[in-house]
Design a protein around this motif. Structure first.
Motif, PDB file in Angstrom:
ATOM      1  N   GLU A  92       0.841  -1.208   0.000  1.00  0.00           N
ATOM      2  CA  GLU A  92       0.000   0.000   0.000  1.00  0.00           C
ATOM      3  C   GLU A  92       0.877   1.260   0.000  1.00  0.00           C
ATOM      4  OE1 GLU A  92      -3.409   2.097   2.787  1.00  0.00           O
ATOM      5  OE2 GLU A  92      -2.975  -0.038   3.037  1.00  0.00           O
ATOM      6  N   LYS A  93       1.983   1.224   0.735  1.00  0.00           N
ATOM      7  CA  LYS A  93       2.909   2.369   0.778  1.00  0.00           C
ATOM      8  C   LYS A  93       3.540   2.614  -0.592  1.00  0.00           C
ATOM      9  CE  LYS A  93       4.153   1.962   5.616  1.00  0.00           C
ATOM     10  NZ  LYS A  93       5.203   1.599   6.586  1.00  0.00           N
ATOM     11  N   ASN A  94       3.567   1.595  -1.434  1.00  0.00           N
ATOM     12  CA  ASN A  94       4.137   1.702  -2.777  1.00  0.00           C
ATOM     13  C   ASN A  94       3.035   1.932  -3.816  1.00  0.00           C
ATOM     14  OD1 ASN A  94       6.295   1.711  -4.614  1.00  0.00           O
ATOM     15  ND2 ASN A  94       6.128  -0.488  -4.974  1.00  0.00           N
ATOM     16  N   GLY A  95       1.909   2.509  -3.391  1.00  0.00           N
ATOM     17  CA  GLY A  95       0.819   2.798  -4.322  1.00  0.00           C
ATOM     18  C   GLY A  95       0.151   1.547  -4.857  1.00  0.00           C
ATOM     19  N   ASN A  96       0.143   0.479  -4.052  1.00  0.00           N
ATOM     20  CA  ASN A  96      -0.426  -0.824  -4.429  1.00  0.00           C
ATOM     21  C   ASN A  96       0.198  -1.387  -5.707  1.00  0.00           C
ATOM     22  OD1 ASN A  96      -2.178  -1.226  -2.245  1.00  0.00           O
ATOM     23  ND2 ASN A  96      -3.647   0.193  -3.149  1.00  0.00           N
ATOM     24  N   LYS A  97       1.466  -1.058  -5.916  1.00  0.00           N
ATOM     25  CA  LYS A  97       2.223  -1.604  -7.048  1.00  0.00           C
ATOM     26  C   LYS A  97       3.183  -2.663  -6.520  1.00  0.00           C
ATOM     27  CE  LYS A  97       2.114   2.668  -9.701  1.00  0.00           C
ATOM     28  NZ  LYS A  97       2.918   3.788 -10.172  1.00  0.00           N
ATOM     29  N   LEU A  98       3.204  -3.773  -7.197  1.00  0.00           N
ATOM     30  CA  LEU A  98       4.117  -4.843  -6.826  1.00  0.00           C
ATOM     31  C   LEU A  98       5.484  -4.549  -7.423  1.00  0.00           C
ATOM     32  CD1 LEU A  98       4.562  -7.581  -5.501  1.00  0.00           C
ATOM     33  CD2 LEU A  98       3.806  -8.642  -7.625  1.00  0.00           C
ATOM     34  N   ASP A  99       6.466  -4.442  -6.582  1.00  0.00           N
ATOM     35  CA  ASP A  99       7.830  -4.156  -7.023  1.00  0.00           C
ATOM     36  C   ASP A  99       8.552  -5.478  -7.275  1.00  0.00           C
ATOM     37  OD1 ASP A  99      10.175  -2.863  -7.636  1.00  0.00           O
ATOM     38  OD2 ASP A  99      10.698  -2.419  -5.549  1.00  0.00           O
ATOM     39  N   ARG A 100       8.521  -5.927  -8.534  1.00  0.00           N
ATOM     40  CA  ARG A 100       9.184  -7.181  -8.889  1.00  0.00           C
ATOM     41  C   ARG A 100      10.690  -6.965  -8.932  1.00  0.00           C
ATOM     42  NH1 ARG A 100       5.698 -10.996 -11.995  1.00  0.00           N
ATOM     43  NH2 ARG A 100       3.573 -10.235 -11.780  1.00  0.00           N
ATOM     44  N   LYS A 101      11.432  -7.975  -8.534  1.00  0.00           N
ATOM     45  CA  LYS A 101      12.885  -7.874  -8.418  1.00  0.00           C
ATOM     46  C   LYS A 101      13.583  -8.905  -9.297  1.00  0.00           C
ATOM     47  CE  LYS A 101      12.737  -4.959  -4.889  1.00  0.00           C
ATOM     48  NZ  LYS A 101      13.299  -3.626  -4.926  1.00  0.00           N
ATOM     49  N   HIS A 102      14.855  -8.670  -9.534  1.00  0.00           N
ATOM     50  CA  HIS A 102      15.732  -9.637 -10.184  1.00  0.00           C
ATOM     51  C   HIS A 102      16.615 -10.226  -9.090  1.00  0.00           C
ATOM     52  CE1 HIS A 102      14.342  -8.155 -13.973  1.00  0.00           C
ATOM     53  NE2 HIS A 102      14.810  -6.951 -13.736  1.00  0.00           N
ATOM     54  N   GLY A 103      17.037 -11.439  -9.263  1.00  0.00           N
ATOM     55  CA  GLY A 103      17.849 -12.047  -8.228  1.00  0.00           C
ATOM     56  C   GLY A 103      18.664 -13.194  -8.744  1.00  0.00           C
ATOM     57  N   ALA A 104      19.266 -13.900  -7.797  1.00  0.00           N
ATOM     58  CA  ALA A 104      20.128 -15.015  -8.163  1.00  0.00           C
ATOM     59  C   ALA A 104      20.265 -15.996  -7.007  1.00  0.00           C
ATOM     60  CB  ALA A 104      21.509 -14.511  -8.570  1.00  0.00           C
ATOM     61  N   ILE A 105      20.527 -17.225  -7.379  1.00  0.00           N
ATOM     62  CA  ILE A 105      20.921 -18.259  -6.428  1.00  0.00           C
ATOM     63  C   ILE A 105      22.310 -18.686  -6.865  1.00  0.00           C
ATOM     64  CG2 ILE A 105      20.480 -20.581  -5.571  1.00  0.00           C
ATOM     65  CD1 ILE A 105      17.501 -20.054  -6.236  1.00  0.00           C
ATOM     66  N   ALA A 106      23.273 -18.565  -5.969  1.00  0.00           N
ATOM     67  CA  ALA A 106      24.661 -18.913  -6.287  1.00  0.00           C
ATOM     68  C   ALA A 106      25.079 -20.148  -5.497  1.00  0.00           C
ATOM     69  CB  ALA A 106      25.586 -17.749  -5.948  1.00  0.00           C
ATOM     70  N   LEU A 107      25.660 -21.110  -6.192  1.00  0.00           N
ATOM     71  CA  LEU A 107      26.174 -22.334  -5.586  1.00  0.00           C
ATOM     72  C   LEU A 107      27.677 -22.153  -5.362  1.00  0.00           C
ATOM     73  CD1 LEU A 107      26.058 -25.366  -4.832  1.00  0.00           C
ATOM     74  CD2 LEU A 107      26.336 -25.857  -7.267  1.00  0.00           C
ATOM     75  N   TYR A 108      28.127 -22.400  -4.135  1.00  0.00           N
ATOM     76  CA  TYR A 108      29.537 -22.230  -3.771  1.00  0.00           C
ATOM     77  C   TYR A 108      30.217 -23.576  -3.574  1.00  0.00           C
ATOM     78  CZ  TYR A 108      28.690 -17.296  -2.941  1.00  0.00           C
ATOM     79  OH  TYR A 108      28.375 -15.981  -3.103  1.00  0.00           O
ATOM     80  N   ASN A 109      31.508 -23.635  -3.922  1.00  0.00           N
ATOM     81  CA  ASN A 109      32.278 -24.845  -3.660  1.00  0.00           C
ATOM     82  C   ASN A 109      32.895 -24.762  -2.266  1.00  0.00           C
ATOM     83  OD1 ASN A 109      34.595 -23.233  -3.872  1.00  0.00           O
ATOM     84  ND2 ASN A 109      35.148 -24.003  -5.891  1.00  0.00           N
ATOM     85  N   ALA A 110      33.633 -25.780  -1.878  1.00  0.00           N
ATOM     86  CA  ALA A 110      34.232 -25.836  -0.541  1.00  0.00           C
ATOM     87  C   ALA A 110      35.222 -24.709  -0.301  1.00  0.00           C
ATOM     88  CB  ALA A 110      34.892 -27.189  -0.326  1.00  0.00           C
ATOM     89  N   ALA A 111      35.823 -24.167  -1.372  1.00  0.00           N
ATOM     90  CA  ALA A 111      36.790 -23.071  -1.236  1.00  0.00           C
ATOM     91  C   ALA A 111      36.108 -21.701  -1.159  1.00  0.00           C
ATOM     92  CB  ALA A 111      37.773 -23.101  -2.405  1.00  0.00           C
ATOM     93  N   GLY A 112      34.783 -21.675  -1.241  1.00  0.00           N
ATOM     94  CA  GLY A 112      34.051 -20.420  -1.143  1.00  0.00           C
ATOM     95  C   GLY A 112      33.929 -19.666  -2.453  1.00  0.00           C
ATOM     96  N   LYS A 113      34.206 -20.321  -3.584  1.00  0.00           N
ATOM     97  CA  LYS A 113      34.077 -19.690  -4.894  1.00  0.00           C
ATOM     98  C   LYS A 113      32.756 -20.103  -5.534  1.00  0.00           C
ATOM     99  CE  LYS A 113      37.502 -18.628  -7.255  1.00  0.00           C
ATOM    100  NZ  LYS A 113      38.619 -18.200  -8.008  1.00  0.00           N
ATOM    101  N   VAL A 114      32.156 -19.170  -6.269  1.00  0.00           N
ATOM    102  CA  VAL A 114      30.899 -19.470  -6.958  1.00  0.00           C
ATOM    103  C   VAL A 114      31.178 -20.438  -8.099  1.00  0.00           C
ATOM    104  CG1 VAL A 114      29.004 -18.506  -8.317  1.00  0.00           C
ATOM    105  CG2 VAL A 114      29.891 -17.239  -6.357  1.00  0.00           C
ATOM    106  N   VAL A 115      30.457 -21.553  -8.106  1.00  0.00           N
ATOM    107  CA  VAL A 115      30.596 -22.575  -9.139  1.00  0.00           C
ATOM    108  C   VAL A 115      29.595 -22.326 -10.259  1.00  0.00           C
ATOM    109  CG1 VAL A 115      30.384 -25.051  -9.612  1.00  0.00           C
ATOM    110  CG2 VAL A 115      31.376 -24.265  -7.462  1.00  0.00           C
ATOM    111  N   ARG A 116      28.381 -21.962  -9.887  1.00  0.00           N
ATOM    112  CA  ARG A 116      27.305 -21.760 -10.852  1.00  0.00           C
ATOM    113  C   ARG A 116      26.297 -20.809 -10.231  1.00  0.00           C
ATOM    114  NH1 ARG A 116      26.371 -23.420 -16.232  1.00  0.00           N
ATOM    115  NH2 ARG A 116      24.321 -24.296 -16.472  1.00  0.00           N
ATOM    116  N   LYS A 117      25.642 -20.055 -11.098  1.00  0.00           N
ATOM    117  CA  LYS A 117      24.641 -19.104 -10.624  1.00  0.00           C
ATOM    118  C   LYS A 117      23.423 -19.195 -11.524  1.00  0.00           C
ATOM    119  CE  LYS A 117      25.804 -14.959  -9.057  1.00  0.00           C
ATOM    120  NZ  LYS A 117      26.212 -13.546  -9.011  1.00  0.00           N
ATOM    121  N   TRP A 118      22.248 -19.057 -10.935  1.00  0.00           N
ATOM    122  CA  TRP A 118      20.996 -19.012 -11.670  1.00  0.00           C
ATOM    123  C   TRP A 118      20.364 -17.656 -11.402  1.00  0.00           C
ATOM    124  CZ3 TRP A 118      22.942 -23.152  -9.184  1.00  0.00           C
ATOM    125  CH2 TRP A 118      23.111 -24.323  -9.921  1.00  0.00           C
ATOM    126  N   GLU A 119      20.216 -16.847 -12.456  1.00  0.00           N
ATOM    127  CA  GLU A 119      19.613 -15.528 -12.330  1.00  0.00           C
ATOM    128  C   GLU A 119      18.146 -15.622 -12.730  1.00  0.00           C
ATOM    129  OE1 GLU A 119      21.922 -12.925 -14.802  1.00  0.00           O
ATOM    130  OE2 GLU A 119      23.596 -12.899 -13.395  1.00  0.00           O
TER     131      GLU A 119
END
Length: 165
Positions: A92-119
């Protein structure tokens, strides 16, 4: 003649228990379980008169199920705050407009580096579930977020999130 090598994928699959969910660059958090990362193409059957050997299959639209993210309760309110902004008084504070977002899920390996990402694109939360309380229970207190979206793409080279939608 010298052999040339081409980069290849690691034949050993990464351990899948380390992944992070972000929305418009804001880290929503690390999760212990994500489901719904799939796509399905509907088809339409077309029967050709006089042909009894097969039925033509025509492609139709793609269907993207909701993502469901689960984790143990943390002291971060980012997850619930995003849900609150997309519903009730927050919307309601946003004028009853749905604020759609972009995002990602990132898979990390044991060393803490991103192996694959899904946007994914045009996402918004549709359900938040808090922990179930039982005095005699010994289950981990968890929260769950369900997110609707309009599709995703897998990224081999996980550079910063850049979407043109």
């Amino acid at each position: 003649m010298a052999a040339t090598s081409t980069p290849s994928r690691n034949p050993v699959p990464p351990f899948t228990a380390r992944f992070v969910f972000t929305v418009d660059g804001l880290e929503i958090g690390a999760f212990t379980e994500v489901s719904g990362l799939q796509v399905q193409m509907d088809t339409e059957d077309l029967v050709e008169g006089g042909n009894n050997g097969f039925v033509h299959k025509l492609p139709k639209q793609l269907k993207w199920p909701n993502l469901v993210l689960k984790r143990g309760i943390t002291n971060s309110d980012v997850l619930f705050e995003w849900f609150a902004k997309c519903s009730g008084e927050g919307m309601e504070k946003n004028g009853n407009k749905l604020d759609r977002k972009h995002g990602a899920i990132a898979l990390y390996n044991a060393a803490g580096k991103v192996v694959r990402k899904w946007e994914f694109t045009q996402a918004f939360p549709v359900k938040w579930t808090g922990p179930k309380f039982a005095a005699a229970g010994k289950d981990l207190a968890t929260e769950e977020l369900e997110v609707a979206h309009c599709g995703f793409k897998a990224i081999d080279d996980p550079a910063p999130l850049l979407l043109d939608h």
